[in-house]
Design a protein around this motif. Sequence first.
Motif, mmCIF file in Angstrom:
data_model
loop_
_atom_site.group_PDB
_atom_site.id
_atom_site.type_symbol
_atom_site.label_atom_id
_atom_site.label_comp_id
_atom_site.label_asym_id
_atom_site.label_seq_id
_atom_site.Cartn_x
_atom_site.Cartn_y
_atom_site.Cartn_z
ATOM 1 N N VAL A 1 0.841 -1.205 0.000
ATOM 2 C CA VAL A 1 0.000 0.000 0.000
ATOM 3 C C VAL A 1 0.878 1.259 0.000
ATOM 4 N N SER A 2 1.968 1.234 0.765
ATOM 5 C CA SER A 2 2.789 2.442 0.871
ATOM 6 C C SER A 2 3.785 2.605 -0.281
ATOM 7 N N THR A 3 4.272 1.498 -0.863
ATOM 8 C CA THR A 3 5.327 1.622 -1.889
ATOM 9 C C THR A 3 4.859 1.329 -3.308
ATOM 10 N N GLN A 4 3.753 0.600 -3.438
ATOM 11 C CA GLN A 4 3.245 0.146 -4.736
ATOM 12 C C GLN A 4 4.225 -0.816 -5.426
ATOM 13 N N GLU A 5 5.161 -1.349 -4.659
ATOM 14 C CA GLU A 5 6.141 -2.304 -5.190
ATOM 15 C C GLU A 5 5.884 -3.683 -4.593
ATOM 16 N N PRO A 6 6.038 -4.761 -5.390
ATOM 17 C CA PRO A 6 5.936 -6.115 -4.825
ATOM 18 C C PRO A 6 6.906 -6.277 -3.655
ATOM 19 N N VAL A 7 6.501 -7.068 -2.661
ATOM 20 C CA VAL A 7 7.248 -7.165 -1.402
ATOM 21 C C VAL A 7 7.939 -8.527 -1.306
ATOM 22 N N GLY A 8 9.250 -8.512 -1.040
ATOM 23 C CA GLY A 8 10.022 -9.747 -0.887
ATOM 24 C C GLY A 8 10.238 -10.105 0.571
ATOM 25 N N SER A 9 10.696 -11.333 0.812
ATOM 26 C CA SER A 9 10.892 -11.815 2.182
ATOM 27 C C SER A 9 11.947 -10.992 2.917
ATOM 28 N N ARG A 10 13.024 -10.616 2.218
ATOM 29 C CA ARG A 10 14.091 -9.845 2.856
ATOM 30 C C ARG A 10 13.560 -8.506 3.378
ATOM 31 N N GLY B 1 9.102 -10.405 -5.615
ATOM 32 C CA GLY B 1 8.182 -10.025 -4.546
ATOM 33 C C GLY B 1 6.766 -10.506 -4.794
ATOM 34 N N ARG B 2 5.926 -10.289 -3.784
ATOM 35 C CA ARG B 2 4.518 -10.687 -3.878
ATOM 36 C C ARG B 2 3.628 -9.477 -3.579
ATOM 37 N N ILE B 3 2.397 -9.543 -4.092
ATOM 38 C CA ILE B 3 1.409 -8.504 -3.801
ATOM 39 C C ILE B 3 0.138 -9.181 -3.277
ATOM 40 N N PRO B 4 -0.670 -8.463 -2.490
ATOM 41 C CA PRO B 4 -1.909 -9.078 -1.984
ATOM 42 C C PRO B 4 -2.921 -9.269 -3.116
ATOM 43 N N THR B 5 -3.720 -10.314 -3.021
ATOM 44 C CA THR B 5 -4.856 -10.508 -3.935
ATOM 45 C C THR B 5 -6.103 -9.914 -3.269
ATOM 46 N N ASP B 6 -7.212 -9.889 -4.006
ATOM 47 C CA ASP B 6 -8.483 -9.441 -3.402
ATOM 48 C C ASP B 6 -8.793 -10.278 -2.160
ATOM 49 N N LYS B 7 -8.543 -11.590 -2.281
ATOM 50 C CA LYS B 7 -8.814 -12.498 -1.151
ATOM 51 C C LYS B 7 -7.907 -12.157 0.038
ATOM 52 N N PRO C 1 -8.620 2.344 -5.280
ATOM 53 C CA PRO C 1 -7.985 1.105 -5.718
ATOM 54 C C PRO C 1 -8.020 0.052 -4.612
ATOM 55 N N THR C 2 -7.850 -1.219 -4.976
ATOM 56 C CA THR C 2 -7.771 -2.266 -3.945
ATOM 57 C C THR C 2 -6.518 -2.054 -3.088
ATOM 58 N N ARG C 3 -5.517 -1.392 -3.644
ATOM 59 C CA ARG C 3 -4.300 -1.046 -2.875
ATOM 60 C C ARG C 3 -4.615 0.212 -2.066
ATOM 61 N N MET C 4 -5.341 0.007 -0.982
ATOM 62 C CA MET C 4 -5.895 1.118 -0.207
ATOM 63 C C MET C 4 -5.462 1.002 1.250
ATOM 64 N N ASP C 5 -5.327 2.132 1.925
ATOM 65 C CA ASP C 5 -5.079 2.128 3.370
ATOM 66 C C ASP C 5 -6.420 1.841 4.050
ATOM 67 N N TYR C 6 -6.751 0.545 4.209
ATOM 68 C CA TYR C 6 -8.073 0.179 4.725
ATOM 69 C C TYR C 6 -8.317 0.671 6.155
#
Length: 339
Positions: free
Chosen positions: A19-28, A64-70, A313-318
């Motif tokens: 949500v804050s970076t709009q970049e896929p997130v990796g484990s590191r 990296g990974r991004i959240p899905t709707d689920k 957007p679904t990438r929202m600060d819920y």
Amino acid sequence: MNADERRFAVLRAIVADYVSTQEPVGSRAIVDRHNLGVSSATVRNDMAVLEDEGLIAQPHTSAGRIPTDKGYRQFVDRIAAVKPLSSAERRAIQTFLEGAVDLDDVLRRSVRLLAQLTRQVAVVQYPTLTRSTVRHLEVVALTPARLMLVLITDSGRVDQRVVDLGDVLSDTDVARLRDLLNGALAGQRLGEASAAVADLVEAGPPDLQAPLTTLATVLIETLVEHPEERLVLGGTGNLTRNHADFPGSLRQVLEALEEQVVVLRLLASSQDSGLVTVRIGEENEAEDLRGASVVTVGYGSGTPLGGMGVVGPTRMDYPGTISAVDAVARYVGEILTGR
């Protein structure tokens, strides 16, 4: 924490970072930014499980990974604490809304506030007609043959109509008409008020039959209008600033927002619970909104008068969005119901 709690902490970290970076997130990045107390390998294993469960996804060939709707849905359902507004924010909201001069101004200010607080598109529905009652009807003589009717409801709605009678009325007759009409209308639900006015014409004094008929016709037209089918929209530019969040669907979202029926249906379905409703992506019935999230709630103390919310957007600060929608709705309800 157990494995389920840890995996949810990983999901929450992915949501927060994406949500804050709009970049896929990796484990590191999760290990570096979030104090989970586990190794990068454990986080990778948890991410694999979250991906198998359809809660996160790998876009393209990114590591990296991004959240899905689920994934967003599970995050929203398990938010333990909605981000509280600061006391300064709450004071600013209250002061800004209390400066409104009438219902239209309250709703316009609400939309501006919501759009600014959430950086999304904000929408507010006018108070629902069937749930409002008549507080008072003022009858003002502009000239001996022309009257102004001012209908005031408990939801703050004010309607004004100027009526040409054709015949001259005395001040006494104007006062009699005012008393008759208020006697029939005051405290009535708007949906039932039309019938009360029609009955009054039949039962009214013969010498006032002509002006009563003229006034009743105007009032019935006023009462059966549907102002709840009016919407106030604001912050559309916020969507276009986030156009990267709507790959191929921004135009569809904007078109859906222009379709008042689509938005009204969304707002209507959120009114009865009194709780903030969140619809994420594919959960939206309207096909054009399936690339967006919609956060809505009813406003009004007790029985909701109408609905309000935001579309983004679904990438929202819920947590922040839910808190802002809830707070603005509460203040609007208090102002309109005079509590």
